[in-house]
Design a protein around this motif. Structure first.
Motif, PDB file in Angstrom:
ATOM      1  N   GLU A  22       0.820  -1.217   0.000  1.00  0.00           N
ATOM      2  CA  GLU A  22       0.000   0.000   0.000  1.00  0.00           C
ATOM      3  C   GLU A  22       0.854   1.268   0.000  1.00  0.00           C
ATOM      4  O   GLU A  22       0.317   2.380   0.082  1.00  0.00           O
ATOM      5  CB  GLU A  22      -0.922   0.000   1.223  1.00  0.00           C
ATOM      6  CG  GLU A  22      -1.974  -1.113   1.193  1.00  0.00           C
ATOM      7  CD  GLU A  22      -2.832  -1.149   2.443  1.00  0.00           C
ATOM      8  OE1 GLU A  22      -4.064  -1.020   2.331  1.00  0.00           O
ATOM      9  OE2 GLU A  22      -2.253  -1.316   3.551  1.00  0.00           O
TER      10      GLU A  22
ATOM     11  N   TRP B  26       0.457  13.691  -3.396  1.00  0.00           N
ATOM     12  CA  TRP B  26      -0.909  14.230  -3.289  1.00  0.00           C
ATOM     13  C   TRP B  26      -1.558  14.275  -4.673  1.00  0.00           C
ATOM     14  O   TRP B  26      -2.702  13.856  -4.848  1.00  0.00           O
ATOM     15  CB  TRP B  26      -0.868  15.622  -2.667  1.00  0.00           C
ATOM     16  CG  TRP B  26      -2.205  16.170  -2.283  1.00  0.00           C
ATOM     17  CD1 TRP B  26      -2.816  16.094  -1.067  1.00  0.00           C
ATOM     18  CD2 TRP B  26      -3.119  16.898  -3.143  1.00  0.00           C
ATOM     19  NE1 TRP B  26      -4.037  16.724  -1.099  1.00  0.00           N
ATOM     20  CE2 TRP B  26      -4.255  17.215  -2.366  1.00  0.00           C
ATOM     21  CE3 TRP B  26      -3.083  17.288  -4.474  1.00  0.00           C
ATOM     22  CZ2 TRP B  26      -5.344  17.926  -2.882  1.00  0.00           C
ATOM     23  CZ3 TRP B  26      -4.169  17.989  -5.000  1.00  0.00           C
ATOM     24  CH2 TRP B  26      -5.275  18.296  -4.209  1.00  0.00           C
TER      25      TRP B  26
ATOM     26  N   ALA C 290      -2.612  10.851  -6.066  1.00  0.00           N
ATOM     27  CA  ALA C 290      -3.895  10.415  -5.506  1.00  0.00           C
ATOM     28  C   ALA C 290      -5.045  11.222  -6.090  1.00  0.00           C
ATOM     29  O   ALA C 290      -6.072  10.660  -6.518  1.00  0.00           O
ATOM     30  CB  ALA C 290      -3.857  10.562  -3.984  1.00  0.00           C
TER      31      ALA C 290
ATOM     32  N   LEU D 122      -8.577  11.936   1.242  1.00  0.00           N
ATOM     33  CA  LEU D 122      -7.171  12.197   0.936  1.00  0.00           C
ATOM     34  C   LEU D 122      -6.587  13.085   2.028  1.00  0.00           C
ATOM     35  O   LEU D 122      -7.047  14.211   2.236  1.00  0.00           O
ATOM     36  CB  LEU D 122      -7.062  12.875  -0.432  1.00  0.00           C
ATOM     37  CG  LEU D 122      -5.720  13.500  -0.829  1.00  0.00           C
ATOM     38  CD1 LEU D 122      -4.575  12.495  -0.743  1.00  0.00           C
ATOM     39  CD2 LEU D 122      -5.820  14.093  -2.238  1.00  0.00           C
TER      40      LEU D 122
ATOM     41  N   ASP E 161      -8.113   7.064   2.734  1.00  0.00           N
ATOM     42  CA  ASP E 161      -7.876   6.233   1.563  1.00  0.00           C
ATOM     43  C   ASP E 161      -6.509   6.503   0.961  1.00  0.00           C
ATOM     44  O   ASP E 161      -5.901   5.616   0.346  1.00  0.00           O
ATOM     45  CB  ASP E 161      -8.956   6.481   0.516  1.00  0.00           C
ATOM     46  CG  ASP E 161     -10.339   6.119   1.022  1.00  0.00           C
ATOM     47  OD1 ASP E 161     -10.530   4.967   1.449  1.00  0.00           O
ATOM     48  OD2 ASP E 161     -11.231   6.996   1.005  1.00  0.00           O
ATOM     49  N   PHE E 162      -6.039   7.738   1.118  1.00  0.00           N
ATOM     50  CA  PHE E 162      -4.726   8.146   0.617  1.00  0.00           C
ATOM     51  C   PHE E 162      -4.031   8.985   1.694  1.00  0.00           C
ATOM     52  O   PHE E 162      -4.682   9.735   2.425  1.00  0.00           O
ATOM     53  CB  PHE E 162      -4.852   9.007  -0.647  1.00  0.00           C
ATOM     54  CG  PHE E 162      -5.609   8.364  -1.780  1.00  0.00           C
ATOM     55  CD1 PHE E 162      -4.957   7.549  -2.690  1.00  0.00           C
ATOM     56  CD2 PHE E 162      -6.970   8.597  -1.940  1.00  0.00           C
ATOM     57  CE1 PHE E 162      -5.651   6.977  -3.753  1.00  0.00           C
ATOM     58  CE2 PHE E 162      -7.667   8.025  -2.994  1.00  0.00           C
ATOM     59  CZ  PHE E 162      -7.003   7.212  -3.898  1.00  0.00           C
TER      60      PHE E 162
ATOM     61  N   LEU F   2       3.468   7.801  -0.852  1.00  0.00           N
ATOM     62  CA  LEU F   2       2.021   7.802  -0.990  1.00  0.00           C
ATOM     63  C   LEU F   2       1.485   6.496  -0.427  1.00  0.00           C
ATOM     64  O   LEU F   2       1.919   5.415  -0.839  1.00  0.00           O
ATOM     65  CB  LEU F   2       1.606   7.930  -2.455  1.00  0.00           C
ATOM     66  CG  LEU F   2       0.106   7.755  -2.734  1.00  0.00           C
ATOM     67  CD1 LEU F   2      -0.713   8.843  -2.058  1.00  0.00           C
ATOM     68  CD2 LEU F   2      -0.175   7.714  -4.235  1.00  0.00           C
ATOM     69  N   TYR F   3       0.579   6.609   0.527  1.00  0.00           N
ATOM     70  CA  TYR F   3      -0.191   5.452   0.962  1.00  0.00           C
ATOM     71  C   TYR F   3      -1.490   5.441   0.175  1.00  0.00           C
ATOM     72  O   TYR F   3      -2.176   6.478   0.073  1.00  0.00           O
ATOM     73  CB  TYR F   3      -0.501   5.521   2.462  1.00  0.00           C
ATOM     74  CG  TYR F   3      -1.670   4.663   2.877  1.00  0.00           C
ATOM     75  CD1 TYR F   3      -1.529   3.285   3.037  1.00  0.00           C
ATOM     76  CD2 TYR F   3      -2.933   5.228   3.074  1.00  0.00           C
ATOM     77  CE1 TYR F   3      -2.612   2.495   3.386  1.00  0.00           C
ATOM     78  CE2 TYR F   3      -4.022   4.450   3.440  1.00  0.00           C
ATOM     79  CZ  TYR F   3      -3.856   3.077   3.595  1.00  0.00           C
ATOM     80  OH  TYR F   3      -4.939   2.299   3.940  1.00  0.00           O
ATOM     81  N   GLN F   4      -1.845   4.286  -0.400  1.00  0.00           N
ATOM     82  CA  GLN F   4      -3.129   4.099  -1.074  1.00  0.00           C
ATOM     83  C   GLN F   4      -3.752   2.818  -0.543  1.00  0.00           C
ATOM     84  O   GLN F   4      -3.163   1.741  -0.670  1.00  0.00           O
ATOM     85  CB  GLN F   4      -2.947   4.009  -2.583  1.00  0.00           C
ATOM     86  CG  GLN F   4      -4.245   3.759  -3.353  1.00  0.00           C
ATOM     87  CD  GLN F   4      -4.049   3.763  -4.854  1.00  0.00           C
ATOM     88  OE1 GLN F   4      -3.611   4.751  -5.435  1.00  0.00           O
ATOM     89  NE2 GLN F   4      -4.364   2.647  -5.494  1.00  0.00           N
TER      90      GLN F   4
ATOM     91  N   ALA G 288      -0.805   0.627  -4.771  1.00  0.00           N
ATOM     92  CA  ALA G 288      -0.162   1.929  -4.667  1.00  0.00           C
ATOM     93  C   ALA G 288       0.999   2.106  -5.631  1.00  0.00           C
ATOM     94  O   ALA G 288       1.228   3.190  -6.167  1.00  0.00           O
ATOM     95  CB  ALA G 288       0.321   2.146  -3.230  1.00  0.00           C
TER      96      ALA G 288
ATOM     97  N   HIS H 151       1.814   4.107  -9.024  1.00  0.00           N
ATOM     98  CA  HIS H 151       2.197   5.516  -9.098  1.00  0.00           C
ATOM     99  C   HIS H 151       3.710   5.724  -9.153  1.00  0.00           C
ATOM    100  O   HIS H 151       4.173   6.870  -9.211  1.00  0.00           O
ATOM    101  CB  HIS H 151       1.629   6.272  -7.898  1.00  0.00           C
ATOM    102  CG  HIS H 151       0.134   6.230  -7.813  1.00  0.00           C
ATOM    103  ND1 HIS H 151      -0.678   6.884  -8.702  1.00  0.00           N
ATOM    104  CD2 HIS H 151      -0.700   5.586  -6.943  1.00  0.00           C
ATOM    105  CE1 HIS H 151      -1.953   6.660  -8.389  1.00  0.00           C
ATOM    106  NE2 HIS H 151      -1.993   5.877  -7.335  1.00  0.00           N
TER     107      HIS H 151
END
Length: 397
Positions: free
Chosen positions: A84, A95, A98, A192, A212-213, A231-233, A265, A268
């Motif tokens: 993730e 940012w 996302a 986000l 979520d992000f 980035l966490y997704q 994730a 990206h």
């Protein structure tokens, strides 16, 4: 918990020995870019040296475990799965990655906090220019995002809620877990969260926050190299758009006119980045995890509280921080002095601070501080004597 106990939860002698910069400057600008500890610098340099010895591609293979450390330590810090997490060049890139993955159409609504940073605001403005309704969530009487107001704004047209955990222009800590709970109760919107200023100084649990992000930078309170971010997704999100920029790293060219994308994730990520900086960020994450984010937060908030009290006692100085809970960012105004002039005068004394300017936080500063504020940001390696040195210098302006 008493301030003395909070201050004593970290071995200050050891962390300052790991931070040679403290022998050169009084660094109160971790909200801009912190001083990296020696293990971070050494790991970054060692990776560059490995590239010089055996080649860039070959070093990436030989040092694979070093590079994977970013995902392992980030997953530990944020309470998520390694898959993730995506490595990014900065928080703005994270940012925007996302933001651009969320399908938005004219007539959809975005709700955002009033403390959004300039990079985030550019995204909101661009969406507004495309016919998407963008509304700011009102603040409560303490200056933080009003969860009650958010609850009244949520409806089926809201597709995205953006929030900032800790604003760049003030010391408050927004109630991001309560925001997340409200979003999940009242809508199907994506959530986000900008954790640019909170990662590395506060504990962050993505499950508790229900985001979520999560967008993160490495150079600030994480004490990592510049040019790094995360980035966490959340796994399992449906209906997302593929990245606007793709190469052969996270997507496969499966036929002359077809392609497929890596799930999760890491879609990206791009092939080229600073692998040395990535190695350094992994060490920075491990360093913070080893100290413990609860311990870091306790010391940072104790130091910031001391600094606010000390500055407020100086004639002509007004502390501007709002919020029920406050972070390690301390903003203030010195009567008769422009913020940039204060920052310059302090820098001449080897005291590092920065200025929060209107152009970086229009939503937040337009009414309450259009001329900007001086920003001093403490970290766990700072000492009370350094805070006294800043206060004395400000008093003598």
């Amino acid at each position: 918990m008493t301030q003395s106990r909070a201050l004593g939860r970290i071995d200050i002698a050891t962390v300052r020995a790991d931070t040679p910069g403290v022998n050169q400057v009084t660094h109160l600008n971790s909200a801009g870019a912190s001083l990296p500890p020696l293990p971070v610098t050494e790991s970054t340099v060692a990776y560059i040296q490995a590239e010089a010895r055996i080649g860039g591609y070959e070093a990436a293979v030989a040092e694979g475990d070093v590079l994977e450390r970013v995902y392992v330590e980030a997953a530990t810090m944020f309470g998520c799965a390694e898959a993730e997490i995506a490595f990014q060049q900065n928080a703005s890139q994270a940012w925007w990655a996302a933001f651009n993955s969320i399908p938005l159409r004219p007539g959809d609504r975005i709700l955002a906090t009033s403390s959004e940073y300039v990079a985030n605001a550019m995204g909101l403005i661009s969406a507004r220019n495309r016919g998407i309704d963008v509304e700011l969530i009102p603040d409560d009487e303490h200056g933080q995002t009003s969860v009650k107001a958010l609850e009244t704004l949520l409806d089926e047209r809201v597709k995205l809620v953006c929030a900032t955990h800790v604003p760049t222009s003030g010391g408050l800590i927004n109630p991001v877990a309560e925001i997340g709970a409200a979003v999940k109760r009242g809508s199907d919107a994506f959530y986000l969260l900008d954790a640019c200023q909170s990662a590395g100084q506060l504990p962050i649990s993505v499950d508790e926050i229900q985001c979520d992000f999560l967008a993160v930078t490495g150079r600030k309170f994480l004490r990592g190299p510049r040019g790094t971010g995360l980035l966490y997704q959340r796994a399992g999100l449906e209906g997302l758009l593929p990245p606007l920029v793709l190469d052969g790293w996270a997507s496969d060219w499966t036929g002359p006119w077809t392609m497929s994308h890596t799930p999760g994730a890491r879609v990206h990520e791009l092939f080229e980045c600073s692998f040395a900086a990535k190695a350094g960020l992994g060490v920075a994450l491990a360093y913070a995890n080893r100290l413990g984010l609860d311990n870091i937060a306790a010391r940072v908030q104790a130091l910031a509280s001391i600094l606010r009290t000390t500055l407020a006692s100086i004639e002509g100085v007004s502390v501007a921080d709002r919020g029920v809970l406050k972070s390690g960012i301390v903003t203030f105004d010195v009567a008769g002095h422009e913020p940039d002039a204060v920052v310059t005068a302090l820098r001449q004394l080897n005291i590092n601070t920065s200025a929060s300017r209107l152009g970086a936080a229009q939503f937040d500063l337009a009414e309450r501080a259009p001329n900007g504020l001086v920003r001093a940001s403490v970290h766990y390696f700072n000492t009370e004597s350094e805070l006294d040195r800043l206060a004395q210098a400000v008093a003598e302006l």
